[in-house]
Design a protein around this motif. Structure first.
Motif, PDB file in Angstrom:
ATOM      1  N   LEU A 268       0.848  -1.186   0.000  1.00  0.00           N
ATOM      2  CA  LEU A 268       0.000   0.000   0.000  1.00  0.00           C
ATOM      3  C   LEU A 268       0.883   1.235   0.000  1.00  0.00           C
ATOM      4  O   LEU A 268       1.808   1.342   0.820  1.00  0.00           O
ATOM      5  CB  LEU A 268      -0.926  -0.006   1.216  1.00  0.00           C
ATOM      6  CG  LEU A 268      -1.996   1.087   1.276  1.00  0.00           C
ATOM      7  CD1 LEU A 268      -3.229   0.580   2.031  1.00  0.00           C
ATOM      8  CD2 LEU A 268      -1.490   2.370   1.950  1.00  0.00           C
ATOM      9  N   ILE A 269       0.607   2.167  -0.907  1.00  0.00           N
ATOM     10  CA  ILE A 269       1.400   3.394  -1.039  1.00  0.00           C
ATOM     11  C   ILE A 269       0.482   4.591  -0.929  1.00  0.00           C
ATOM     12  O   ILE A 269      -0.470   4.740  -1.706  1.00  0.00           O
ATOM     13  CB  ILE A 269       2.143   3.445  -2.389  1.00  0.00           C
ATOM     14  CG1 ILE A 269       2.996   2.195  -2.593  1.00  0.00           C
ATOM     15  CG2 ILE A 269       3.006   4.703  -2.468  1.00  0.00           C
ATOM     16  CD1 ILE A 269       3.647   2.113  -3.971  1.00  0.00           C
ATOM     17  N   THR A 270       0.734   5.477   0.022  1.00  0.00           N
ATOM     18  CA  THR A 270      -0.037   6.713   0.128  1.00  0.00           C
ATOM     19  C   THR A 270       0.661   7.816  -0.668  1.00  0.00           C
ATOM     20  O   THR A 270       1.862   7.768  -0.919  1.00  0.00           O
ATOM     21  CB  THR A 270      -0.200   7.153   1.587  1.00  0.00           C
ATOM     22  OG1 THR A 270       1.075   7.564   2.124  1.00  0.00           O
ATOM     23  CG2 THR A 270      -0.763   6.030   2.440  1.00  0.00           C
ATOM     24  N   GLY A 271      -0.131   8.805  -1.054  1.00  0.00           N
ATOM     25  CA  GLY A 271       0.426   9.891  -1.864  1.00  0.00           C
ATOM     26  C   GLY A 271       0.909   9.386  -3.210  1.00  0.00           C
ATOM     27  O   GLY A 271       1.949   9.820  -3.705  1.00  0.00           O
ATOM     28  N   ALA A 272       0.125   8.480  -3.819  1.00  0.00           N
ATOM     29  CA  ALA A 272       0.588   7.776  -5.016  1.00  0.00           C
ATOM     30  C   ALA A 272       0.200   8.453  -6.323  1.00  0.00           C
ATOM     31  O   ALA A 272       0.435   7.899  -7.393  1.00  0.00           O
ATOM     32  CB  ALA A 272       0.029   6.346  -5.012  1.00  0.00           C
ATOM     33  N   SER A 273      -0.379   9.649  -6.256  1.00  0.00           N
ATOM     34  CA  SER A 273      -0.836  10.288  -7.484  1.00  0.00           C
ATOM     35  C   SER A 273       0.232  11.122  -8.179  1.00  0.00           C
ATOM     36  O   SER A 273       0.037  11.575  -9.307  1.00  0.00           O
ATOM     37  CB  SER A 273      -2.059  11.169  -7.198  1.00  0.00           C
ATOM     38  OG  SER A 273      -1.731  12.210  -6.289  1.00  0.00           O
TER      39      SER A 273
ATOM     40  N   GLY B 274       5.827   9.015  -4.598  1.00  0.00           N
ATOM     41  CA  GLY B 274       4.851   7.947  -4.436  1.00  0.00           C
ATOM     42  C   GLY B 274       4.448   7.321  -5.757  1.00  0.00           C
ATOM     43  O   GLY B 274       4.313   6.095  -5.869  1.00  0.00           O
ATOM     44  N   TYR B 275       4.263   8.148  -6.763  1.00  0.00           N
ATOM     45  CA  TYR B 275       3.918   7.692  -8.115  1.00  0.00           C
ATOM     46  C   TYR B 275       5.021   6.797  -8.666  1.00  0.00           C
ATOM     47  O   TYR B 275       4.765   5.724  -9.226  1.00  0.00           O
ATOM     48  CB  TYR B 275       3.736   8.932  -8.990  1.00  0.00           C
ATOM     49  CG  TYR B 275       3.194   8.701 -10.375  1.00  0.00           C
ATOM     50  CD1 TYR B 275       1.830   8.745 -10.629  1.00  0.00           C
ATOM     51  CD2 TYR B 275       4.053   8.502 -11.467  1.00  0.00           C
ATOM     52  CE1 TYR B 275       1.329   8.569 -11.911  1.00  0.00           C
ATOM     53  CE2 TYR B 275       3.563   8.326 -12.744  1.00  0.00           C
ATOM     54  CZ  TYR B 275       2.195   8.363 -12.964  1.00  0.00           C
ATOM     55  OH  TYR B 275       1.702   8.188 -14.232  1.00  0.00           O
ATOM     56  N   GLU B 276       6.259   7.222  -8.480  1.00  0.00           N
ATOM     57  CA  GLU B 276       7.401   6.453  -8.987  1.00  0.00           C
ATOM     58  C   GLU B 276       7.641   5.196  -8.163  1.00  0.00           C
ATOM     59  O   GLU B 276       8.061   4.168  -8.702  1.00  0.00           O
ATOM     60  CB  GLU B 276       8.656   7.327  -9.020  1.00  0.00           C
ATOM     61  CG  GLU B 276       8.563   8.523  -9.951  1.00  0.00           C
ATOM     62  CD  GLU B 276       8.384   8.123 -11.413  1.00  0.00           C
ATOM     63  OE1 GLU B 276       8.795   7.010 -11.783  1.00  0.00           O
ATOM     64  OE2 GLU B 276       7.842   8.936 -12.183  1.00  0.00           O
TER      65      GLU B 276
END
Length: 271
Positions: A6-11, A15-17
């Motif tokens: 689970l990754i938060t701030g993934a947008s 976080g995306y990378e």
């Protein structure tokens, strides 16, 4: 799901990378962020590329405690009660401002996201990781964690909390099969600068800054190795070591001088 992370701030940003790097290593993903469209686009990209992975997205404002509990309950349903393999607390933001003039709502949201949400999510998911005797937690801090952050006092202090909390947690988790890593990037080319109003600080405009992809690759490797504190880049390692040698007052003055230009520009543009 296969070793779900689970990754938060993934947008966006790191976080995306990190989502890309984790998927490339075969992990199924649960992506969490306030902005849904970038996550959906990333989901489509990752699920259409090898290796085959499953990507779930969850739109959430993690500054709300009830939302964090709802996220946990939802993931339990999606994973059929099985624990995650990893939790990456990446969501966070900063703001360049004199503390006495800063907007309280923004300060409160920063504390809730950078500190409270990270701590709460770790508390929610950690027992399951311990029960299965394997897992990874990575909390994204910053080289700011080592410094008094004049004109970004709350942000720097929040990252100092993340570092201290995660180092202590790593010791508590010894011999459990679960590791806790603090990722400490320095200035990085990402959307963080725009949200924190850092565009006019010279050291955030340097064309040689590492990319979010560079930091994500480094961070994933450190997490898998179970490294406790992972400072990205040789210059940043030197910086964090140097903080042990200089008086705190002098460090606060240096940071203030470096960030004053950006603050002055911000004040002029808002006048």
């Amino acid at each position: 799901m296969k070793k779900p992370i689970l990754i938060t701030g993934a947008s966006s940003g790191i976080g995306y990378e990190l989502a890309k790097v984790c998927a490339a290593h075969g992990h199924d993903l649960i992506l969490v962020a306030r902005r849904e469209e970038p996550m959906k686009a990333l989901k489509a990209q990752l699920e259409s590329a090898p290796p085959p992975v499953q990507v779930l997205t969850y739109r959430a404002d993690l500054t709300c405690a009830a939302t964090r509990q709802q996220l946990f309950d939802w993931t339990q349903t999606q994973t059929q009660g099985k624990p995650l393999y990893g939790l990456i607390n990446n969501a966070g933001f900063g703001d360049l401002s004199e503390f006495a003039k800063a907007d309280w709502d923004k300060i409160d949201a920063m504390l809730q996201l950078n500190i409270v949400a990270l701590t709460h999510l770790t508390r929610l998911y950690l027992p399951g990781l311990i029960e299965q005797q394997q897992g990874r937690i990575m909390n994204v801090a910053s080289t700011a964690a080592f410094l008094p952050g004049t004109y970004m006092a709350v942000y720097y202090a929040s990252k100092a909390y993340v570092l201290s909390f995660t180092e202590a947690l790593a010791t508590e988790l010894k011999d459990t099969g679960v590791t806790a890593t603090t990722l400490c990037p320095g200035p990085t080319y990402s959307e963080f600068q725009d949200r924190a109003n850092l565009g006019d600080i010279p050291w955030f405009n340097d064309s040689t800054l590492p990319t979010a992809a560079d930091v994500a690759t480094f961070g994933y490797s450190a997490m898998e190795k179970g490294q406790r504190t992972a400072v990205h880049g040789t210059p940043n390692k030197v910086l964090t070591f140097a903080t042990r040698l200089l008086p705190r007052k002098q460090l606060a003055n240096i940071i203030g001088q470096m960030q004053k230009d950006g603050l002055d520009t911000k004040i002029t543009s808002e006048a």
